[in-house]
Design a protein around this motif. Structure first.
Motif, mmCIF file in Angstrom:
data_model
loop_
_atom_site.group_PDB
_atom_site.id
_atom_site.type_symbol
_atom_site.label_atom_id
_atom_site.label_comp_id
_atom_site.label_asym_id
_atom_site.label_seq_id
_atom_site.Cartn_x
_atom_site.Cartn_y
_atom_site.Cartn_z
ATOM 1 N N SER A 502 -1.310 9.450 -16.772
ATOM 2 C CA SER A 502 -2.456 8.613 -17.166
ATOM 3 C C SER A 502 -2.112 7.128 -17.118
ATOM 4 O O SER A 502 -3.002 6.278 -17.047
ATOM 5 N N ILE A 503 -0.816 6.807 -17.159
ATOM 6 C CA ILE A 503 -0.394 5.397 -17.094
ATOM 7 C C ILE A 503 -0.634 4.810 -15.703
ATOM 8 O O ILE A 503 -0.668 3.588 -15.536
ATOM 9 N N VAL A 504 -0.780 5.671 -14.715
ATOM 10 C CA VAL A 504 -1.053 5.188 -13.355
ATOM 11 C C VAL A 504 -2.538 4.863 -13.270
ATOM 12 O O VAL A 504 -3.371 5.697 -12.929
ATOM 13 N N ASN A 505 -2.873 3.647 -13.608
ATOM 14 C CA ASN A 505 -4.270 3.215 -13.614
ATOM 15 C C ASN A 505 -4.519 2.194 -12.509
ATOM 16 O O ASN A 505 -3.627 1.872 -11.715
ATOM 17 N N GLU A 506 -5.708 1.682 -12.485
ATOM 18 C CA GLU A 506 -6.104 0.751 -11.427
ATOM 19 C C GLU A 506 -5.267 -0.516 -11.431
ATOM 20 O O GLU A 506 -4.903 -1.044 -10.378
ATOM 21 N N GLU A 507 -4.936 -1.011 -12.626
ATOM 22 C CA GLU A 507 -4.141 -2.237 -12.711
ATOM 23 C C GLU A 507 -2.751 -2.043 -12.132
ATOM 24 O O GLU A 507 -2.246 -2.892 -11.380
ATOM 25 N N MET A 508 -2.117 -0.913 -12.441
ATOM 26 C CA MET A 508 -0.781 -0.644 -11.907
ATOM 27 C C MET A 508 -0.808 -0.512 -10.393
ATOM 28 O O MET A 508 0.076 -1.036 -9.693
ATOM 29 N N ILE A 509 -1.817 0.158 -9.887
ATOM 30 C CA ILE A 509 -1.922 0.331 -8.436
ATOM 31 C C ILE A 509 -2.107 -1.014 -7.747
ATOM 32 O O ILE A 509 -1.502 -1.284 -6.698
ATOM 33 N N ASP A 510 -2.926 -1.897 -8.325
ATOM 34 C CA ASP A 510 -3.144 -3.216 -7.732
ATOM 35 C C ASP A 510 -1.867 -4.035 -7.699
ATOM 36 O O ASP A 510 -1.616 -4.780 -6.739
ATOM 37 N N VAL A 511 -1.040 -3.902 -8.738
ATOM 38 C CA VAL A 511 0.238 -4.623 -8.756
ATOM 39 C C VAL A 511 1.113 -4.184 -7.589
ATOM 40 O O VAL A 511 1.703 -5.014 -6.876
ATOM 41 N N HIS A 512 1.197 -2.885 -7.363
ATOM 42 C CA HIS A 512 2.003 -2.369 -6.256
ATOM 43 C C HIS A 512 1.386 -2.726 -4.906
ATOM 44 O O HIS A 512 2.111 -3.020 -3.948
ATOM 45 N N ARG A 513 0.075 -2.705 -4.818
ATOM 46 C CA ARG A 513 -0.568 -3.079 -3.553
ATOM 47 C C ARG A 513 -0.268 -4.528 -3.197
ATOM 48 O O ARG A 513 0.056 -4.844 -2.045
ATOM 49 N N ASN A 514 -0.376 -5.410 -4.171
ATOM 50 C CA ASN A 514 -0.103 -6.828 -3.910
ATOM 51 C C ASN A 514 1.336 -7.046 -3.479
ATOM 52 O O ASN A 514 1.637 -7.959 -2.712
ATOM 53 N N ARG A 515 2.228 -6.208 -3.961
ATOM 54 C CA ARG A 515 3.642 -6.347 -3.639
ATOM 55 C C ARG A 515 3.933 -5.961 -2.196
ATOM 56 O O ARG A 515 4.824 -6.525 -1.557
ATOM 57 N N HIS A 516 3.192 -5.006 -1.673
ATOM 58 C CA HIS A 516 3.512 -4.462 -0.354
ATOM 59 C C HIS A 516 2.531 -4.857 0.735
ATOM 60 O O HIS A 516 2.733 -4.487 1.890
ATOM 61 N N ARG A 517 1.484 -5.585 0.412
ATOM 62 C CA ARG A 517 0.457 -5.910 1.399
ATOM 63 C C ARG A 517 1.014 -6.632 2.616
ATOM 64 O O ARG A 517 0.749 -6.265 3.753
ATOM 65 N N ASP A 518 1.773 -7.699 2.358
ATOM 66 C CA ASP A 518 2.245 -8.522 3.474
ATOM 67 C C ASP A 518 3.069 -7.703 4.453
ATOM 68 O O ASP A 518 2.906 -7.824 5.678
ATOM 69 N N THR A 519 3.954 -6.875 3.929
ATOM 70 C CA THR A 519 4.808 -6.064 4.798
ATOM 71 C C THR A 519 3.988 -5.085 5.622
ATOM 72 O O THR A 519 4.194 -4.945 6.835
ATOM 73 N N ILE A 520 3.054 -4.411 4.970
ATOM 74 C CA ILE A 520 2.233 -3.420 5.672
ATOM 75 C C ILE A 520 1.391 -4.076 6.755
ATOM 76 O O ILE A 520 1.314 -3.596 7.895
ATOM 77 N N PHE A 521 0.786 -5.203 6.443
ATOM 78 C CA PHE A 521 -0.073 -5.851 7.431
ATOM 79 C C PHE A 521 0.730 -6.412 8.586
ATOM 80 O O PHE A 521 0.276 -6.388 9.733
ATOM 81 N N GLN A 522 1.922 -6.892 8.295
ATOM 82 C CA GLN A 522 2.766 -7.378 9.383
ATOM 83 C C GLN A 522 3.165 -6.240 10.296
ATOM 84 O O GLN A 522 3.154 -6.365 11.528
ATOM 85 N N ASN A 523 3.520 -5.101 9.713
ATOM 86 C CA ASN A 523 3.893 -3.931 10.508
ATOM 87 C C ASN A 523 2.712 -3.435 11.339
ATOM 88 O O ASN A 523 2.865 -3.070 12.507
ATOM 89 N N ILE A 524 1.529 -3.419 10.716
ATOM 90 C CA ILE A 524 0.335 -2.980 11.442
ATOM 91 C C ILE A 524 0.036 -3.948 12.582
ATOM 92 O O ILE A 524 -0.275 -3.535 13.703
ATOM 93 N N SER A 525 0.138 -5.246 12.297
ATOM 94 C CA SER A 525 -0.140 -6.245 13.318
ATOM 95 C C SER A 525 0.778 -6.055 14.518
ATOM 96 O O SER A 525 0.342 -6.048 15.658
ATOM 97 N N THR A 526 2.073 -5.893 14.231
ATOM 98 C CA THR A 526 3.048 -5.737 15.302
ATOM 99 C C THR A 526 2.800 -4.463 16.088
ATOM 100 O O THR A 526 2.817 -4.454 17.319
ATOM 101 N N PHE A 527 2.535 -3.380 15.371
ATOM 102 C CA PHE A 527 2.302 -2.092 16.031
ATOM 103 C C PHE A 527 1.053 -2.122 16.890
ATOM 104 O O PHE A 527 1.051 -1.695 18.043
ATOM 105 N N VAL A 528 -0.033 -2.652 16.338
ATOM 106 C CA VAL A 528 -1.295 -2.674 17.069
ATOM 107 C C VAL A 528 -1.191 -3.591 18.286
ATOM 108 O O VAL A 528 -1.672 -3.258 19.371
ATOM 109 N N LYS A 529 -0.533 -4.718 18.092
ATOM 110 C CA LYS A 529 -0.367 -5.647 19.205
ATOM 111 C C LYS A 529 0.443 -5.004 20.316
ATOM 112 O O LYS A 529 0.065 -5.069 21.491
ATOM 113 N N ARG A 530 1.536 -4.364 19.949
ATOM 114 C CA ARG A 530 2.374 -3.707 20.951
ATOM 115 C C ARG A 530 1.611 -2.601 21.671
ATOM 116 O O ARG A 530 1.703 -2.439 22.888
#
Length: 952
Positions: A502-530
């Protein structure tokens, strides 16, 4: 500056959200409010106030009569009341599950002001569902008065919406249920449109799921707390959702929880209209839909029949036209197939809109960036909550995302039996995407001991699959306590998910999303471009590195012109194309140019490169077109240019096309014709002029250049800038004049009829009769090539000049003006003086060689020989150095040409000045060329500004 290339979903705004660290959501205050309370995005808060709420109905016993306090008065739920254009919204400030509601104003029947008692200001609201909601406004009296006044005005504005209420609630099963039992005043005789389950039966055993008992509980809740558009959510509401919804009510409660019910109310005819407008049209999305229709929950009987397949096709097709930027994506068919079991087509359509746009944005997109991001979040949560299992996974190199990706993407619908997956969807629509994480963590937790024994992906996946097949079995089969023995593995899974995690709530998920967004989008950008670069057509004239730059530039410009990329378009319209070409081509005028004549040639390119005829270019179209434009082979380059005007693809260009070619050649050669750029002929002339000056300086100082290993360039050299500019300008003006004359001179008649009378000599007919509109002519490719090759300037244009003027490798961040003047070019010559030094060395070597061939005893004769030898050798050297010499023309030939020009302006039939459009255009072009040529020959004056000093 490069755009995240392949993410072309509707959610360009979502991309901005993930890149904004201060405001990750990227939404306004009103938009955040709408997301929080599941309202349509177009709602805004008109007024708000602190309030206590009392809710009663004809069937209320003690639900909201209040709880006596130590002060002797009743306590009611406290929070803030919000008023928007179409809703009254309330949520308990301490616990939203205690009391919350979103009442549509069209259901309000009466509002009255209550006499003041313990509260200073109170309003009583009566709804269609026979609820009486009393608002005790807390605060300044003036603010309460203002709230009441705003409510009054808003209710009046909503009067037209009241007529929509009755037909809408007739589609709600809750209203039908109460009407059938004489609780509702509505007269509903037939069962509302519902899902495929009514025809093909719902998944699971209704007796085991106790559907009738659940329906009775919901019936009691609807009587007390309202229904559909005026339902009050109480603790009982949340409990009934958790224990599982009755099959016939499941679709309605799903759309109520996610807010799609409100969209369906506001757009009651839109789904049908989309099907009517686009039903027979085809697209890439509809082709993909057809491929997946028979793969959608094949275990359910409805999708083995035409009726089920047709419903699924209509919903998916309608959504692909409603949101063309997303269209159709993987796993969308599975989710919609599940929705249609419990929902009507229209309900499923609007629920799909909310699901894709709001609940799980990016899950169903071309890159699935939302799913990939949440996979990284899930891995982080496993690492934090189950470190021992995470160490085992990483140690054995088990790819957790391979296991969990289908869970998130299909919302568990393709992983476990439908009867259990539907229970998870019940909670998912109630509390959002955190449900997906809680259930996924619980699956790993429950199977943790077995998973720790695995050593590879295969055995890991096998354990999970086997577990999903026995969810209906007892979780404690050996327990002596019958109560524990009756608990199924699925019930154990839900308890683990919603209690332990139950501790896994929306706020916790948003914290983790903000932490990993840049990496994921960079990887997606590189993959899609390639991936996209790999799938582009072969372009032999463009290197992979240049393709990468073009890719970034293309999407950067498309992005800036699609904000208007609020649409996220991946196609380039003409305005964006002009901006693109102005960045890389030295002959394209800046985007700010408003002269329509400047765009004619670009329109030819744009139309010719548009392979799909959709008035827009894809990246593939652009690469193919640019590859042709920079073709190094002279013959192929001329053929590509000829093709731009061969509109009928017959290998012929008519009179109008010939005139258009001449005008476009004037446009393309503009920078050289205006003296802003230089071609190879001017470069060679310039190098020779500089070499001559350096050579003279060395010989005048008595230096023995033949014995020196290196040629020392002086700090400055003076050459005649104006003369060099004039020579180049005159060449291009002459080239334009010569082209149009020779093109019509050698043009062929459209229809040749050899008649005897044609063989007779008629002196009244001009040798330029090709311009007679009564005798149509055409120019074919061989003739076009012959005319181009007859002029050194135009031959050079197609072999080198045009290609060198297109800077495909130009960096996206480069702000330097691509057009360099002659001063820049002069500076470059001495900055890199190797070519000049080599020419001076050859002159010195030639002079020394000539000197050895004369009488060494006669110094005067030696000097004369050297001078004459140098002069002769210099002429040979100039001939050798210049790949393209200047074609000289004597005055007689010039007079003949000028005379021919004059004759062109006479109509050969009437012997009067021509008035047709073609001849007028020709006349104008000839006048401009002649006037410009005359001004450069007679008006040139050399002053100090024409002498350039070269500084090393």
């Amino acid at each position: 500056m490069a755009f995240f290339e392949a993410i072309r979903d509707r959610a360009v705004s979502t991309l901005n959200q993930v890149l904004d660290k201060k405001n990750p959501s990227g939404l306004t205050k009103d938009q955040l409010f709408c997301r929080q309370y599941s309202l349509p995005d177009y709602e805004t808060v008109l007024n708000e106030s602190a309030a206590e709420v009392e809710v009663v109905s004809d069937f209320t016993t003690d639900a909201y009569k209040g709880v006596s306090s130590s002060m002797g008065r009743e306590q009611f739920p406290q929070g803030r009341i919000f008023l928007t254009q179409h809703f009254i919204v309330f949520r308990d400030a301490y616990d939203k599950k205690n009391c919350s509601f979103t009442i549509h104003l069209s259901t309000v029947k009466k509002v009255e002001r209550l006499p003041a008692k313990d509260y200073g200001f109170a309003l009583s609201i009566h709804t269609h569902s026979k609820l009486q909601v009393t608002l005790y406004l807390v605060g300044l009296r003036s603010e309460s008065e203002r709230f009441a006044q705003t409510l009054k005005i808003t209710l009046k504005k909503n009067l037209p919406n009241v007529k929509k209420l009755s037909p809408f609630i007739h589609t709600c099963y809750s209203e039908y249920l109460l009407a059938k039992n004489n609780i509702s005043s509505e007269k509903i005789e037939s069962v509302p449109p519902s899902g495929l389950g009514q025809v093909f039966k719902f998944p699971g055993n209704p007796k085991e799921s106790r559907d009738k008992s659940k329906m009775k509980l919901w019936f009691d809740l609807f009587r007390v707390d309202g229904r559909n558009l005026s339902l009050v959510k109480t603790p009982m509401f949340y409990r009934l959702v958790r224990v599982g919804l009755p099959n016939r009510l499941r679709g309605e409660i799903w759309e109520l929880c996610c807010g799609s019910m409100f969209l369906r109310l506001d757009h009651q005819e839109e789904y049908k209209k989309i099907l009517e407008d686009y039903g027979k049209r085809k697209s890439l999305a509809t082709e993909e839909i057809e491929k997946d229709l028979n793969r959608s929950l094949p275990e359910y009987a409805a999708y083995q029949s035409p009726e089920g397949i047709e419903r699924l096709r209509r919903v998916l097709t309608a959504y692909s036209w409603k949101n063309p930027e997303v269209g159709y994506c993987q796993a969308m068919n599975i989710v919609v197939a599940a929705l249609l079991i419990y929902m009507s087509e229209e309900q499923a359509f609007w629920t799909l809109n909310v699901l894709c746009d709001r609940i799980v944005p990016g899950y169903y997109s071309k890159t699935m960036y939302g799913t990939l991001l949440d996979q990284r979040v899930f891995e982080s949560l496993v690492q934090n909550t189950m470190p021992k299992l995470w160490d085992h996974i990483t140690k054995n190199d088990i790819q957790l995302s391979v296991v969990s990706l289908p869970w998130f993407l299909s919302l568990y619908l393709s992983s476990m039996p439908l009867v259990f997956a539907s229970r998870i969807i019940d909670v998912f629509f109630l509390q959002g995407p955190q449900t997906l994480f809680q259930v996924a963590l619980a699956i790993l937790k429950v199977n943790g001991e077995d998973l720790l024994k695995t050593e590879d992906d295969g055995s890991f996946i096998s354990i999970i699959k086997d577990y999903f097949q026995v969810l209906d079995q007892s979780a404690h089969p050996n327990s002596p306590n019958p109560k524990y023995k009756s608990i199924t593995k699925f019930q154990e899974l839900l308890v683990t998910a919603f209690k332990e995690f139950s501790i896994v709530n929306e706020e916790m998920i948003d914290v983790h999303r903000n932490r990993h967004r840049d990496t994921i989008f960079q990887n997606i950008s590189t993959f899609v471009k390639r991936t996209e670069l790999r799938n582009l057509p072969k372009a032999k004239n463009i290197s992979p590195e240049t393709l990468s730059i073009l890719y970034d530039r293309f999407y950067s410009i498309v992005q800036s012109y699609s904000v208007t990329m609020a649409s996220g378009s991946s196609l380039m319209d003409f305005k964006a194309f002009k901006s693109f070409m102005s960045d890389i081509c030295e002959w394209v005028k800046p985007e700010t140019s408003t002269d329509p004549a400047d765009d004619v040639f670009l329109h030819h390119l744009f139309s010719n490169w548009d392979s799909e005829g959709q008035a827009a270019l894809s990246l593939s179209d652009l690469v193919v077109g640019l590859n042709k434009l920079i073709e190094p082979d002279l013959m192929t380059s001329m053929s590509n240019f000829f093709e731009l005007y061969d509109f009928k693809h017959k290998g012929k260009i008519d009179r109008e096309g010939i005139l258009q070619i001449s005008e476009d050649l004037l446009y393309v050669t503009g920078p050289w014709k205006d003296g802003l750029l230089y071609d190879d002929i001017t470069v060679n002339a310039m190098e020779n002029a500089v070499a001559d000056e350096v050579y003279k300086a060395n010989t005048s100082n008595g230096d023995d250049g033949a014995k020196k290993d290196e040629i020392a360039l002086p700090s400055e050299v003076q050459i005649d800038k104006q003369k060099l500019e004039s020579q180049q300008i005159e060449r291009y003006l002459k080239g334009a004049s010569t082209f149009i004359q020779r093109a019509f001179e050698y043009a062929q008649p459209e229809e040749e009829e050899i008649l005897i009378k044609d063989l007779a000599i008629d002196n009244s007919i001009s040798h330029n009769a090709a311009l007679n509109p009564n005798t149509p002519v055409f120019l074919n490719l061989p003739t076009f090539r012959m005319v181009i090759l007859a002029d050194e300037t135009y031959e050079l244009l197609f072999s080198r000049t045009l290609r060198k003027s297109i800077n495909l490798e130009k960096s996206l961040d480069s702000k330097v003006n691509t057009i360099r003047n002659l001063r820049d070019m002069f500076d470059g010559l001495l900055a890199d003086g190797r070519k000049v030094a080599n020419k001076v060395r050859r002159r010195m070597d030639s002079a020394a060689s000539s000197a050895l061939q004369v009488n060494n005893n006669n110094s005067n004769s030696d000097a004369t020989s050297m001078k004459s030898g140098r002069s002769k050798t210099q002429e040979e050297e100039e001939e050798q150095d210049d790949d393209f010499g200047v074609i000289s023309i004597d005055e007689k030939d010039k007079d003949l040409l000028l005379g021919a020009e004059a004759q062109v302006l006479i109509d050969p039939v009437s012997n009067e000045p021509a008035k047709n459009k073609e001849l007028q255009r020709f006349h104008k072009a000839e006048q401009e060329a002649a006037a410009a040529s005359a001004s450069f020959k007679s008006g040139t004056k050399i002053d100090d500004a024409n002498l350039i000093e070269f500084e090393t």
